[in-house]
Design an enzyme around this catalytic site. Structure first.
Site, PDB file in Angstrom:
ATOM      1  N   ASP A   1       0.864  -1.172   0.000  1.00 16.80           N
ATOM      2  CA  ASP A   1       0.000   0.000   0.000  1.00 16.80           C
ATOM      3  C   ASP A   1       0.912   1.237   0.000  1.00 16.80           C
ATOM      4  O   ASP A   1       2.146   1.122  -0.145  1.00 16.80           O
ATOM      5  CB  ASP A   1      -0.991  -0.031   1.173  1.00 16.80           C
ATOM      6  N   HIS A   2       0.328   2.422   0.190  1.00 17.99           N
ATOM      7  CA  HIS A   2       1.125   3.651   0.200  1.00 17.99           C
ATOM      8  C   HIS A   2       2.151   3.645   1.329  1.00 17.99           C
ATOM      9  O   HIS A   2       3.250   4.171   1.177  1.00 17.99           O
ATOM     10  CB  HIS A   2       0.197   4.869   0.331  1.00 17.99           C
TER      11      HIS A   2
ATOM     12  N   GLY B   1       2.484  -0.411   6.180  1.00 20.37           N
ATOM     13  CA  GLY B   1       3.179   0.389   7.174  1.00 20.37           C
ATOM     14  C   GLY B   1       3.763  -0.458   8.292  1.00 20.37           C
ATOM     15  O   GLY B   1       4.927  -0.320   8.666  1.00 20.37           O
TER      16      GLY B   1
ATOM     17  N   GLY C   1       3.195  -3.999   8.287  1.00 20.09           N
ATOM     18  CA  GLY C   1       3.279  -5.381   7.810  1.00 20.09           C
ATOM     19  C   GLY C   1       2.154  -6.251   8.339  1.00 20.09           C
ATOM     20  O   GLY C   1       1.960  -7.378   7.878  1.00 20.09           O
ATOM     21  N   ILE C   2       1.406  -5.723   9.287  1.00 21.17           N
ATOM     22  CA  ILE C   2       0.377  -6.538   9.940  1.00 21.17           C
ATOM     23  C   ILE C   2      -0.863  -6.680   9.065  1.00 21.17           C
ATOM     24  O   ILE C   2      -1.337  -7.790   8.796  1.00 21.17           O
ATOM     25  CB  ILE C   2       0.006  -5.943  11.320  1.00 21.17           C
ATOM     26  N   GLY C   3      -1.392  -5.555   8.617  1.00 16.20           N
ATOM     27  CA  GLY C   3      -2.629  -5.612   7.825  1.00 16.20           C
ATOM     28  C   GLY C   3      -2.463  -6.458   6.577  1.00 16.20           C
ATOM     29  O   GLY C   3      -3.315  -7.309   6.263  1.00 16.20           O
TER      30      GLY C   3
ATOM     31  N   HIS D   1      10.802 -23.896   8.731  1.00 15.40           N
ATOM     32  CA  HIS D   1       9.769 -24.601   9.497  1.00 15.40           C
ATOM     33  C   HIS D   1       8.367 -24.459   8.916  1.00 15.40           C
ATOM     34  O   HIS D   1       7.569 -25.389   8.999  1.00 15.40           O
ATOM     35  CB  HIS D   1       9.744 -24.089  10.944  1.00 15.40           C
TER      36      HIS D   1
ATOM     37  N   ARG E   1       9.145 -33.348   9.911  1.00 11.74           N
ATOM     38  CA  ARG E   1       8.052 -33.095  10.869  1.00 11.74           C
ATOM     39  C   ARG E   1       7.325 -31.787  10.549  1.00 11.74           C
ATOM     40  O   ARG E   1       6.136 -31.630  10.863  1.00 11.74           O
ATOM     41  CB  ARG E   1       8.587 -33.080  12.300  1.00 11.74           C
TER      42      ARG E   1
END
Ligand code: RB5
Length: 142
Positions: free
Chosen positions: A10-11, A66, A68-70, A98, A132
């Site tokens: 995004d911006h 901004g 990285g979460i959204g 992993h 695993r």
């Protein structure tokens, strides 16, 4: 052969997106956005990266906003995606080893440019360990 990597932001992630593209000689598929002036919505750009990777049109994805979460939340709505928000190279290495993460998420307002380069390089160069860890990934898809 150069890796094919879908990238979008995004911006709030635009400047880091451009910096990363300029720093690695890869086959980039840039899905936008095109500047940091116009406010746009990260779910659209996360969706674009996720679909490109899940459809097999790119080896990996890089998605930036901004924090990285959204955009990581957006990418992970696609069942074919394991998107990992990384703030250091250790996270990038371990999520490849992993989790077989196929999209790397970054926050431009969180992670500095030099650290971001280490994270991207590590993410793209690290192999999945299988074993695993494959069993656990299979359970994510069940
Ligand atoms: C945009 O202002 C900002 O909210 C976005 O880039 C991101 O940080 C959301 O998670």
């Amino acid at each position: 052969m150069k890796l094919k990597v879908a990238i979008a932001s995004d911006h709030g992630g635009y400047n880091l997106k451009e910096f990363i593209k300029d720093s690695f000689d890869l086959n980039w598929i840039d899905l936008g956005t095109g500047d940091d002036k116009n406010s746009v919505d990260y779910p659209e750009f996360g969706k674009a990266v996720a679909e490109t990777v899940a459809d097999g049109d790119a080896d990996f994805g890089v998605a930036i906003c901004g924090t990285g979460i959204g955009i990581s939340i957006a990418c992970n709505r696609n069942p074919g995606i394991r998107a990992a928000l990384c703030t250091n190279a250790t996270m990038a290495r371990l999520t490849r080893e992993h989790n077989d993460a196929n999209v790397l998420c970054l926050g431009e307002r969180i992670t500095g440019t030099e650290a971001a380069l280490d994270i991207v390089k590590t993410f793209l160069e690290t192999e999945f360990e299988g074993g695993r860890h494959q069993r656990r990934i299979d359970k994510l898809s069940d």
